[in-house]
Scaffold this motif. Structure first.
Motif, PDB file in Angstrom:
ATOM      1  N   GLU A   1       0.829  -1.208   0.000  1.00 19.45           N
ATOM      2  CA  GLU A   1       0.000   0.000   0.000  1.00 19.45           C
ATOM      3  C   GLU A   1       0.864   1.259   0.000  1.00 19.45           C
ATOM      4  O   GLU A   1       0.475   2.271  -0.577  1.00 19.45           O
ATOM      5  CB  GLU A   1      -0.988  -0.028   1.174  1.00 19.45           C
ATOM      6  N   ASP A   2       2.072   1.175   0.593  1.00 19.44           N
ATOM      7  CA  ASP A   2       2.996   2.304   0.570  1.00 19.44           C
ATOM      8  C   ASP A   2       3.499   2.575  -0.852  1.00 19.44           C
ATOM      9  O   ASP A   2       3.583   3.733  -1.281  1.00 19.44           O
ATOM     10  CB  ASP A   2       4.167   2.081   1.520  1.00 19.44           C
ATOM     11  N   GLU A   3       3.799   1.510  -1.611  1.00 20.14           N
ATOM     12  CA  GLU A   3       4.230   1.674  -3.007  1.00 20.14           C
ATOM     13  C   GLU A   3       3.120   2.303  -3.839  1.00 20.14           C
ATOM     14  O   GLU A   3       3.377   3.160  -4.685  1.00 20.14           O
ATOM     15  CB  GLU A   3       4.600   0.322  -3.630  1.00 20.14           C
ATOM     16  N   PHE A   4       1.891   1.863  -3.603  1.00 16.06           N
ATOM     17  CA  PHE A   4       0.745   2.411  -4.331  1.00 16.06           C
ATOM     18  C   PHE A   4       0.600   3.907  -4.037  1.00 16.06           C
ATOM     19  O   PHE A   4       0.437   4.715  -4.949  1.00 16.06           O
ATOM     20  CB  PHE A   4      -0.531   1.659  -3.936  1.00 16.06           C
ATOM     21  N   ALA A   5       0.692   4.279  -2.764  1.00 10.06           N
ATOM     22  CA  ALA A   5       0.569   5.690  -2.379  1.00 10.06           C
ATOM     23  C   ALA A   5       1.665   6.532  -3.039  1.00 10.06           C
ATOM     24  O   ALA A   5       1.415   7.656  -3.487  1.00 10.06           O
ATOM     25  CB  ALA A   5       0.623   5.829  -0.864  1.00 10.06           C
ATOM     26  N   ALA A   6       2.874   5.966  -3.134  1.00 12.95           N
ATOM     27  CA  ALA A   6       4.006   6.686  -3.719  1.00 12.95           C
ATOM     28  C   ALA A   6       3.988   6.693  -5.247  1.00 12.95           C
ATOM     29  O   ALA A   6       4.698   7.482  -5.874  1.00 12.95           O
ATOM     30  CB  ALA A   6       5.319   6.073  -3.235  1.00 12.95           C
TER      31      ALA A   6
END
Length: 160
Positions: free
Chosen positions: A120-125
């Motif tokens: 989810e962090d990769e998606f947000a970034a």
């Protein structure tokens, strides 16, 4: 047609991430299921599962869903679990399938005791929420749907 060879191409952020051969298991109007050996080099240890040479993936792609589901088995045939990628709907053609990875993933262990939302962090970034808000919304909805399916068992989805 079952048994024919196709090529799977996985794209991410506009670049080809991996391309590999697979064998068609089943094909319907909106879904293609293929079998392929672990296509990356070496071992990939996620902490909750290891993908390694000899592992076999049965991968399910849909033209009308925003995800793919990959059943993962060891070389000996034991079920490790399901790795699910949130993707744009697959493009299925006569020679293969192309999908675009949207960063969000879900892992469901073989016994169903672990259902893990991933990246989810990769998606947000990734900037997708700004670049393509509709696709970002579809991606989040797909991850929520996968999590619900994972908690209920993926067998019904894959059987139909």
């Amino acid at each position: 047609m079952s048994g024919r060879s196709v090529e799977v191409a996985l794209w991410k952020a506009g670049r080809l991430k991996i391309r590999y051969p697979a064998e068609v298991v089943t094909e319907t109007g909106t879904r293609l299921s293929v079998r392929a050996p672990w296509a990356a080099e070496g071992v990939r240890d996620f902490g909750f599962v290891r993908f390694e040479p000899g592992d076999v993936f049965v991968e399910h792609y849909w033209t009308d869903r925003w995800f793919t589901v990959k059943e993962v088995r060891s070389a000996e045939g034991g079920l490790k679990g399901w790795y699910c990628d949130v993707t744009r709907p697959a493009e299925i053609g006569p020679t293969g399938v192309t999908v675009e990875d949207l960063d969000l993933d879900l892992w469901v262990s073989a016994d169903g005791s672990e259902v893990l939302r991933l990246d989810e962090d990769e998606f947000a970034a990734s900037g997708l929420t700004v670049a393509d808000p509709e696709a970002a919304e579809q991606a989040v909805t797909a991850l929520d749907e996968l999590e619900r399916l994972g908690r209920r068992g993926l067998v019904a989805l894959l059987g139909g």
